[in-house]
Design an enzyme around this catalytic site. Structure first.
Site, PDB file in Angstrom:
ATOM      1  N   ARG A 133       5.883  -8.111  20.373  1.00 49.73           N
ATOM      2  CA  ARG A 133       5.832  -9.343  21.169  1.00 49.73           C
ATOM      3  C   ARG A 133       4.586 -10.122  20.785  1.00 49.73           C
ATOM      4  O   ARG A 133       3.617  -9.571  20.259  1.00 49.73           O
ATOM      5  CB  ARG A 133       5.796  -9.016  22.671  1.00 49.73           C
ATOM      6  CG  ARG A 133       4.588  -8.223  23.102  1.00 49.73           C
ATOM      7  CD  ARG A 133       4.577  -7.964  24.598  1.00 49.73           C
ATOM      8  NE  ARG A 133       3.422  -7.182  25.022  1.00 49.73           N
ATOM      9  CZ  ARG A 133       2.216  -7.683  25.260  1.00 49.73           C
ATOM     10  NH1 ARG A 133       2.008  -8.978  25.119  1.00 49.73           N
ATOM     11  NH2 ARG A 133       1.219  -6.906  25.644  1.00 49.73           N
TER      12      ARG A 133
ATOM     13  N   HIS B 185      23.295  -1.030   8.309  1.00 48.82           N
ATOM     14  CA  HIS B 185      24.626  -0.435   8.268  1.00 48.82           C
ATOM     15  C   HIS B 185      25.551  -1.175   9.242  1.00 48.82           C
ATOM     16  O   HIS B 185      25.115  -1.647  10.290  1.00 48.82           O
ATOM     17  CB  HIS B 185      24.576   1.032   8.710  1.00 48.82           C
ATOM     18  CG  HIS B 185      24.080   1.961   7.653  1.00 48.82           C
ATOM     19  ND1 HIS B 185      24.866   2.403   6.611  1.00 48.82           N
ATOM     20  CD2 HIS B 185      22.868   2.541   7.486  1.00 48.82           C
ATOM     21  CE1 HIS B 185      24.157   3.215   5.847  1.00 48.82           C
ATOM     22  NE2 HIS B 185      22.950   3.328   6.355  1.00 48.82           N
TER      23      HIS B 185
ATOM     24  N   THR C  65      11.683  -6.942  15.578  1.00 54.53           N
ATOM     25  CA  THR C  65      13.135  -7.109  15.656  1.00 54.53           C
ATOM     26  C   THR C  65      13.560  -8.570  15.758  1.00 54.53           C
ATOM     27  O   THR C  65      14.749  -8.863  15.743  1.00 54.53           O
ATOM     28  CB  THR C  65      13.698  -6.356  16.870  1.00 54.53           C
ATOM     29  OG1 THR C  65      13.093  -6.877  18.067  1.00 54.53           O
ATOM     30  CG2 THR C  65      13.394  -4.865  16.770  1.00 54.53           C
TER      31      THR C  65
ATOM     32  N   ASN D 166       0.815  -1.209   0.000  1.00 59.18           N
ATOM     33  CA  ASN D 166       0.000   0.000   0.000  1.00 59.18           C
ATOM     34  C   ASN D 166       0.854   1.266   0.000  1.00 59.18           C
ATOM     35  O   ASN D 166       2.079   1.221   0.059  1.00 59.18           O
ATOM     36  CB  ASN D 166      -0.967  -0.026   1.180  1.00 59.18           C
ATOM     37  CG  ASN D 166      -2.240  -0.781   0.837  1.00 59.18           C
ATOM     38  OD1 ASN D 166      -3.016  -0.355  -0.001  1.00 59.18           O
ATOM     39  ND2 ASN D 166      -2.435  -1.927   1.487  1.00 59.18           N
TER      40      ASN D 166
END
Length: 550
Positions: A175, A109, A160, A81
């Site tokens: 979570r 990076h 993450t 989208n």
């Protein structure tokens, strides 16, 4: 232009010329090395697609201002989208939905401290996303993550680490919330269902209601007054909040005063000349003004005192003259003059107070003319943004005030008079975008106003649309769990989840508001009946007055 932002409409609705133009755009992209495009695909010319390798399966689309670079593979029936970024090494399966403003970044990076970051090389582990995944708006997925098939990522999640198959995940960092296959009603492993959790919470609140009301009664203040929390000064709102809490949990007035004494005290606060209610003066007597409509405590007391009297089976003694004397032309001029751009919350609060004052006058037979209300609704319907569903412009810095002002405005008008809100789908997108803002909704940040001002608009819009229902329910469950966990035995709920502030201590205002919020969140999840209570005052879900057909 509409197909660029609503690309799912393209193949059913595009003209022959538009289809030819789209296929020409795809042919130009196919000239690039490593580009493969399936059938019935739509790629907005407003999107930036600059890949090393790019494949997109049949029935998929990429909307306006998406940014796709490097090595990206999209399966069949997968959607990217508007304003979404997909970069690095990314593989996305079939039937995946990716909300607006999401970032899927399959690179990173290096961060060697001996060199500036911009001089260091990129690294890329890659991102793998399975089939049948729903990714909400404003999600961030970082390099190295795998998202299992059938997973759902709540709006605003920062992912993450890996998310397993069927997991619903949300938050920052994201979570696991629950298994998507768990409806919340039955749990074969014997875990408590949401309905049972709600029933247990409400049962504890009922048992402790007399104690929490008693702790906020100051018998030494002017013959006895309610305070928001022990040690605070008496306020009119505290008395009203006590009545709302007692009605919700006990079905009776607070025991500190008789029914007639509650009514006499609240009715005696009204200024006969204006019909408004001020705050207590320093001697504990009613403040007779001068009181100005739409400003200060007098504006909210139109709501709180009026509905407290309504819960007690009574009403104001006098008309609210400050509103009754306002004709359609004067009202239109006043609404136009409100500071919609700079102060959308204050503007919405003014409309809420005006609509509620008009309701009390109509309900009490003071006036039978609905022409001013028709004028107001006409202005609101014409002025609402088709892009956002709101009044005022919800930029990054103003979105809080716009959304919170939307709640106040619609509470006193569309909700109170049973009128459908305009542009419900756009409103849901705007509110969910705000609900993902960590400044207000990260752990420890929420307060009652900010959560109510998201929950109620979503609830109101849901009456007209199921748009993004999964995103709505994920957000509702996160907030519901957090709210119930804040209950302090014998004291109630704090206004804010920040324990270091005065607002982080349990109070009548916090308890009254969160009890209503918990009902709305539970109802968004289809479980409100388990609470055994339903707001009947300021936060009532039903219209208070039905207007003639406009």
């Amino acid at each position: 232009m509409k197909f660029d932002y609503s690309p799912w409409l393209f193949w059913p609705g595009a003209s022959g010329e538009e289809r030819e133009s789209q296929l020409g755009h795809q042919d130009a992209l196919k000239q690039l090395d490593g580009v493969t495009i399936g059938s019935n695909v739509f790629l907005s010319p407003l999107a930036m697609i600059d890949p090393t390798r790019f494949s997109i399966g049949s029935g998929s689309y990429v909307a306006a201002h998406a940014y796709i670079t490097d090595t990206v593979d999209l399966g069949d029936n997968t959607t990217v989208n508007a304003f979404t970024v997909v970069r690095g090494k990314v593989s996305i399966g079939n039937a995946v939905r990716i909300g607006a403003h999401t970032s899927i970044l399959g690179f990173n990076h290096s961060m060697d401290p001996s060199e500036p970051v911009y001089k260091q090389p990129h690294t890329s582990k890659g991102i793998l996303i399975g089939d049948d995944v729903w990714i909400g708006s404003n999600v961030v997925i970082v390099d190295g993550v795998t998202i299992g098939s059938h997973a759902v990522l709540a709006a605003g999640a920062v992912v993450t680490r890996d998310v397993p198959d069927w997991s619903i995940a949300g938050g920052n960092p994201a979570r696991h919330i629950r298994d998507r296959r768990d409806t919340g009603r039955k749990d074969g492993a014997g875990a408590e269902t949401l309905a049972q959790t709600l029933a247990d919470f409400a049962g504890a609140a009922r048992a402790e209601a007399p104690m929490l009301l008693g702790r906020s009664w100051d018998p030494d203040a002017s013959g006895g007054r309610y305070v928001d929390q022990p040690g605070a000064a008496p306020t009119v709102r505290a008395h009203c909040d006590a009545i709302e809490i007692a009605d919700l949990l006990l079905g009776a007035p607070p025991a500190q005063l008789s029914l007639s004494a509650h009514i006499d005290r609240l009715q005696g606060l009204q200024d006969p000349a204006s019909g408004l209610v001020g705050q207590y003066a320093s001697d504990g007597r009613p403040d007779r003004g001068p009181l100005d409509f739409g400003t200060g405590d007098a504006a909210y007391h139109v709501l709180s005192v009026g509905y407290a009297l309504d819960l007690l089976g009574s009403r104001f003694r006098h008309p609210i003259h400050a509103v009754a004397s306002m004709g359609p032309e004067e009202l239109a001029a006043a609404v136009e003059a409100l500071p919609w751009r700079k102060e959308p919350w204050a503007s919405g609060a003014w409309i809420d107070a005006w609509g509620t004052a008009t309701y009390w006058n109509l309900a009490q037979g003071v006036s039978t003319a609905t022409t001013p209300l028709n004028t107001l609704f006409g202005w609101l319907l014409v002025s609402a943004s088709t892009a956002t569903g709101t009044w005022g412009q919800p930029s990054t810095d103003m979105r809080l005030k716009v959304v919170n002002g939307y709640y106040r405005l619609t509470r006193g008008t569309f909700a109170q008079f049973g009128v459908p809100v305009p542009h419900a789908d756009a409103l849901i997108d705007t509110v969910l975008g705000h609900a993902a803002d960590p400044r207000y909704f990260a752990s420890g940040r929420p307060n009652a106003c900010n959560v109510l001002d998201v929950a109620h608009p979503l609830w109101l819009a849901r009456k007209q649309s199921n748009h993004r229902q999964a995103d709505v329910q994920i957000w509702a469950r996160l907030q519901l769990d957090a709210a119930m966990a804040q209950w302090i035995p014998g004291a109630g709920l704090p206004f804010s989840f920040s324990p270091t502030s005065a607002a982080g201590r349990p109070s009548l205002q916090g308890t009254e508001m969160w009890l209503a919020i918990i009902w709305y969140l539970a109802d968004l999840l289809g479980e409100a009946e388990a609470l055994g209570y339903r707001p009947r005052g300021v936060h009532r879900p039903e219209p208070a007055f039905s207007l003639p057909t406009l």
